[in-house]
Design an enzyme around this catalytic site. Sequence first.
Site, PDB file in Angstrom:
ATOM      1  N   HIS A   1       8.164  -2.784 -14.299  1.00  0.00           N
ATOM      2  CA  HIS A   1       6.989  -1.889 -13.728  1.00  0.00           C
ATOM      3  C   HIS A   1       7.748  -0.569 -12.914  1.00  0.00           C
ATOM      4  O   HIS A   1       6.983   0.264 -12.560  1.00  0.00           O
ATOM      5  CB  HIS A   1       6.274  -2.604 -12.670  1.00  0.00           C
ATOM      6  CG  HIS A   1       6.866  -3.178 -11.653  1.00  0.00           C
ATOM      7  ND1 HIS A   1       8.167  -4.127 -11.643  1.00  0.00           N
ATOM      8  CD2 HIS A   1       7.139  -2.749 -10.260  1.00  0.00           C
ATOM      9  CE1 HIS A   1       8.674  -4.045 -10.356  1.00  0.00           C
ATOM     10  NE2 HIS A   1       8.083  -3.446  -9.544  1.00  0.00           N
ATOM     11  N   ASP A   2       8.921  -0.594 -12.909  1.00  0.00           N
ATOM     12  CA  ASP A   2       9.523   0.866 -12.294  1.00  0.00           C
ATOM     13  C   ASP A   2      10.052   1.491 -13.332  1.00  0.00           C
ATOM     14  O   ASP A   2      11.012   2.660 -12.864  1.00  0.00           O
ATOM     15  CB  ASP A   2      10.661   0.215 -11.353  1.00  0.00           C
ATOM     16  CG  ASP A   2      10.357  -0.550 -10.173  1.00  0.00           C
ATOM     17  OD1 ASP A   2       8.857  -0.155  -9.641  1.00  0.00           O
ATOM     18  OD2 ASP A   2      11.083  -1.338  -9.468  1.00  0.00           O
TER      19      ASP A   2
ATOM     20  N   ASP B   1       7.396 -13.047  -6.529  1.00  0.00           N
ATOM     21  CA  ASP B   1       7.961 -11.877  -6.355  1.00  0.00           C
ATOM     22  C   ASP B   1       8.211 -11.993  -4.775  1.00  0.00           C
ATOM     23  O   ASP B   1       7.246 -12.224  -4.107  1.00  0.00           O
ATOM     24  CB  ASP B   1       7.514 -10.449  -6.596  1.00  0.00           C
ATOM     25  CG  ASP B   1       8.249  -9.402  -7.132  1.00  0.00           C
ATOM     26  OD1 ASP B   1       9.079  -9.287  -6.257  1.00  0.00           O
ATOM     27  OD2 ASP B   1       8.227  -8.826  -8.136  1.00  0.00           O
TER      28      ASP B   1
ATOM     29  N   ASP C   1      13.089  -8.951  -4.568  1.00  0.00           N
ATOM     30  CA  ASP C   1      12.823  -7.588  -4.438  1.00  0.00           C
ATOM     31  C   ASP C   1      13.998  -6.840  -3.589  1.00  0.00           C
ATOM     32  O   ASP C   1      14.348  -6.982  -2.273  1.00  0.00           O
ATOM     33  CB  ASP C   1      11.650  -7.366  -3.907  1.00  0.00           C
ATOM     34  CG  ASP C   1      11.263  -5.714  -3.987  1.00  0.00           C
ATOM     35  OD1 ASP C   1      11.276  -5.168  -5.223  1.00  0.00           O
ATOM     36  OD2 ASP C   1      11.092  -5.003  -2.736  1.00  0.00           O
TER      37      ASP C   1
ATOM     38  N   GLU D   1      17.030  -8.569  -7.419  1.00  0.00           N
ATOM     39  CA  GLU D   1      17.090  -7.133  -7.835  1.00  0.00           C
ATOM     40  C   GLU D   1      17.950  -6.499  -6.930  1.00  0.00           C
ATOM     41  O   GLU D   1      18.049  -6.326  -5.788  1.00  0.00           O
ATOM     42  CB  GLU D   1      15.626  -6.854  -7.586  1.00  0.00           C
ATOM     43  CG  GLU D   1      15.585  -5.227  -8.444  1.00  0.00           C
ATOM     44  CD  GLU D   1      14.429  -4.295  -7.639  1.00  0.00           C
ATOM     45  OE1 GLU D   1      14.071  -3.169  -8.004  1.00  0.00           O
ATOM     46  OE2 GLU D   1      14.060  -4.439  -6.482  1.00  0.00           O
TER      47      GLU D   1
HETATM   48  C1  GLC Z   1      11.596  -2.562  -5.968  1.00  0.00           C
HETATM   49  C2  GLC Z   1      10.267  -2.737  -6.725  1.00  0.00           C
HETATM   50  C3  GLC Z   1       9.268  -1.471  -6.594  1.00  0.00           C
HETATM   51  C4  GLC Z   1       9.209  -1.006  -5.016  1.00  0.00           C
HETATM   52  C5  GLC Z   1      10.721  -1.322  -4.183  1.00  0.00           C
HETATM   53  C6  GLC Z   1      10.391  -1.311  -2.902  1.00  0.00           C
HETATM   54  O1  GLC Z   1      12.343  -1.793  -6.649  1.00  0.00           O
HETATM   55  O2  GLC Z   1      10.431  -3.256  -7.800  1.00  0.00           O
HETATM   56  O3  GLC Z   1       8.475  -1.414  -7.460  1.00  0.00           O
HETATM   57  O4  GLC Z   1       8.673   0.145  -4.957  1.00  0.00           O
HETATM   58  O5  GLC Z   1      11.314  -2.203  -4.595  1.00  0.00           O
HETATM   59  O6  GLC Z   1       9.766  -2.625  -2.585  1.00  0.00           O
END
Ligand code: GLC
Length: 593
Positions: free
Chosen positions: A346-347, A105, A213, A271
Amino acid sequence: MSGVAKPLDRQWWKESVVYQVYPSSFLDTDGDGIGNINGITSKLDYLKELGVDILWLTPIYESPQMDMGYDIANYKAIHPPYGTMEDVERLISELKSRDMKLVMDLVVNHTSHKHAWFLDSSSSKQSPKRSWYIWRPARYDEDGTRHPPNNWACILDEANSAWTWDPETEEYFLSLFTPYQPDLNWENPDVREAVYDILRFWIDKGTAGFRMDVINLISKDQSFADAEVADVSRPYQDGRKFYANGPKLLDYLQEMKREVLSKQDLITVGEMPFLDDEDKILEIVKANEGPLNMIFTFELMALDEIPGKGKFSFRNWAVSDMSAIIQKMSRVVANGGWSSLYLENHDQIRSVSRFCDDSDEHRVAGSKLLCIMQTTLTGTLYVYQGEELGMRNVPLSWDPEEYKDIESVSYWKYLRSKYPTGSEELRKAKELHNRKARDNGRTPVQWDDSPNAGFCAADVKPWMRVNDDYPTVNAKAQLASGRATPASDSVSPYRFWQRALQVRKAHVDLLYGGFEIIGDTDPNVFAYKRTGGGQVSVTILNFSGEEAEFHLAEGLKVDNWVLGSYDTSSAEKPKEGVIKLRPWEGLLGVGRE
Ligand code: GLC
């Protein structure tokens, strides 16, 4: 968008199945109640058996864990409770010996407030690292009250500002997610070079790719203008227009590709929240030209949200909405791009709880239906830990104090301040909080029916409470259910996933073939066909707890039912004409036209 679909390039990263591990909740083998790297290494055979090719680890770097590792203090060191760099090297070599790969990540929109860069940057206005972050002076009212530089709301705590005041140097720094995650200033070429250095470090270690991310947040509109006031009841507003998909996003990603990514054969997935426009998506993922292989979009995850009301809202969604999103992504692929498939991470909450019915009666059929959908669509497939077991959300009976996620904790605090104890409003808000909290996807993996579900020793307190259903929902019981065979699907979700992944690998047309929606008779049924190589495969999904009927069009004939939420062995299923579907029944048939 138009264009004639070209034959798709075969690539290993399109055909691989990626499994996401959330290390703190995977498996604890050293008795501190927190999962660790060696725990992951010890389960590689379990993953290999399932059909996994690539392991994606959410952040394992040194971090104060304010946002569960998405706040990195040192990109080249491991968070001690997870283990050591040697443990990671051993994990990589154990993966290699099984012909598997590792994805790391990359969290570089921001760092932790404890990162040496930020400590330096915040030490004085003259620091050489000052411009590595985004610092701005305060605004003041006529009466001298201090305010942040603009009205943007914090993403993980909408009631608060996206800016954090630094009393030492008397300026604000931008911290879009939480005050502990200062945003890096990508306008500064030294920052970008430092990011490339991190990428090279992990590539040298043997990493096969990166999940990046919130990577579409790296270019901010340099006006830092106030966002439109969409909600007068809130002091801070949604500033995504200014910080997402910014003017230099493509330049930065192209530079990263030129400097690092293009020199290897990597898997890259960005992402990208707040990005729905298919032309813009295509610019990023277009074969050869785009900077990344694929992205994670969020539209499916927002299906059950009231537009404009934020994630802690709920609406009943329609199959037609889901279908429109999936059709859009298949157009991106047909036009030369690529896509990713995921229903959990995980989100997010558990998919069987979000899209189906997680009651004891329907959980298994629903998880299988979602498995059939994901294994028969175009895109690189991402499975999240526990999804293969049909794990579900935590029960509403839990005290919100059990939740650990900084977003859920802040939101609960906000709700408590807003609504009186015992009020109907608070009761309703608590329900939504429970339904949508990220904690739902973060409970420890349920390995067996022993205390703590085998996640950690019985006498150790797990960092987060284990879901109460572990005596029945656990890997041990599911492995014992025996392998699925073509004749019988009446097996556990794990065994079902195992077979569905084999089917996907054996039928490349499920990955690369033509895609077309079929029939539309029952609004709850989502059905499509995939074509290629003289064959046609038909997926029929009943997204409802009611029985339904689906009419196979004239001329479309199934030779074999290959996968089904219920047992497909029974000769009950006709191969043409009207197909009767049970609640949450999904089917995959292979046939002819
Ligand atoms: C992404 C991650 C999340 C995190 C955010 C800030 O969305 O998946 O878990 O809180 O970024 O890094």
